[in-house]
Design an enzyme around this catalytic site. Structure first.
Site, PDB file in Angstrom:
ATOM      1  N   GLU A   1      -4.811  -2.776   2.794  1.00  0.00           N
ATOM      2  CA  GLU A   1      -4.635  -3.563   1.004  1.00  0.00           C
ATOM      3  C   GLU A   1      -6.294  -2.400   0.252  1.00  0.00           C
ATOM      4  O   GLU A   1      -6.727  -2.507  -0.255  1.00  0.00           O
ATOM      5  CB  GLU A   1      -5.224  -4.314   0.395  1.00  0.00           C
ATOM      6  CG  GLU A   1      -4.181  -4.618  -0.729  1.00  0.00           C
ATOM      7  CD  GLU A   1      -4.166  -5.676  -0.912  1.00  0.00           C
ATOM      8  OE1 GLU A   1      -3.597  -6.149  -2.376  1.00  0.00           O
ATOM      9  OE2 GLU A   1      -4.146  -7.324  -0.036  1.00  0.00           O
TER      10      GLU A   1
ATOM     11  N   ASP B   1      -4.117  -7.712   8.780  1.00  0.00           N
ATOM     12  CA  ASP B   1      -3.862  -8.807   7.048  1.00  0.00           C
ATOM     13  C   ASP B   1      -2.158  -9.349   7.403  1.00  0.00           C
ATOM     14  O   ASP B   1      -1.618  -8.527   7.158  1.00  0.00           O
ATOM     15  CB  ASP B   1      -3.644  -8.805   5.851  1.00  0.00           C
ATOM     16  CG  ASP B   1      -3.500  -9.541   5.121  1.00  0.00           C
ATOM     17  OD1 ASP B   1      -3.086 -10.982   6.009  1.00  0.00           O
ATOM     18  OD2 ASP B   1      -3.401  -9.347   4.149  1.00  0.00           O
TER      19      ASP B   1
END
Length: 259
Positions: free
Chosen positions: A35, A148
């Site tokens: 991200e 993640d």
């Protein structure tokens, strides 16, 4: 080889909160970022070079969204962006690097929290990715999968399992995927060294007290294929590192078994 996986929830925002100063402490040989929400031109790349890191990026087509980056002190033999699945690659979700006999994958799994459409896509992505990495193992038996995963695997991995049993990230189908993944010859590095509860890597930002009270989820993992399990030397979580709503997770491998 020391490896960190860290969802920074925006690299530019993390830099403003001291990310570069933390990187200056040389926390790992390889730092896998999810991200990133940035293009290389959005940051001062020279700052990473000055710290001894090569930087490798796979950005989403949509600016300010998703994206994975790897900072590495060891120059990889090869870098591959994507998996060949269009939606995933358009969102910049997977980057792969080769170091000798080791294939390192940095992946940002989709979240389903924004609604049914994304939850449906998450299930599709999980099945595509499972097939992809299982096939990849035939060519690259020594794989480290950082990222993640956006799934808390077991009740020990979430502060309130009963209250979240219908929450995306802890749904039965998602947890069953994790079971299938680990049963197929992968190892959750943290659980080799630590089977205690209350070790989390993400905390909701809806309340300022959630992180202080450690009401978190463990959704960030470093997993290894079976041949690399003997190479694991350490694994841990760094909850006191606070540039994001996530914190870094760490694993160390004996690199004599890699080269």
């Amino acid at each position: 080889m020391k490896i960190i996986s860290y969802n920074v929830n925006g690299l530019r925002a993390a830099i403003k909160k001291g990310f570069l100063e933390w990187l200056r402490t040389h926390p790992a040989d390889v730092v896998c970022i999810q991200e990133a929400k940035a293009q290389p031109s959005d940051v001062e790349q020279a700052a990473f070079a000055e710290l001894g890191y090569h930087d490798h990026w796979f950005c989403a087509q949509k600016k300010g969204y998703s994206g994975v980056t790897v900072f590495t002190k060891v120059k990889p033999d090869q870098v591959q962006c994507g998996t060949g699945h269009q939606v995933s690659d358009d969102e910049g979700r997977v980057i792969q690097l080769d170091f000798g006999k080791l294939r390192l994958i940095n992946a940002y799994f989709p979240s389903g929290t924004s609604g049914d459409e994304r939850q449906t896509y998450k299930y599709k992505w999980l099945e595509e990715f499972y097939s992809y990495v299982q096939e990849l193992r035939g060519k690259h038996p020594n794989i480290v999968l950082c990222g993640d995963y956006n799934i808390a695997h077991k009740e020990i991995d979430i502060h309130d399992p009963k209250g979240n049993k219908k929450s995306s990230g802890f749904l039965p189908e998602e947890r069953a995927w994790m079971d299938k993944f680990y049963d197929s010859g992968w190892t959750d590095s943290l659980r080799i060294f630590n089977n205690e509860p209350h070790h989390y890597s993400w905390w909701s930002q809806r309340s300022p007290t959630v992180r202080a009270q450690n009401k978190g989820w463990r959704i960030d993992y470093i997993s290894v294929t079976e041949p690399l399990k003997p190479a694991l030397r350490a694994a841990s979580i760094y909850p006191d590192v606070k540039h994001s709503d996530h914190c870094p997770v760490f694993a160390e491998l004996d690199d004599s078994l890699i080269h």
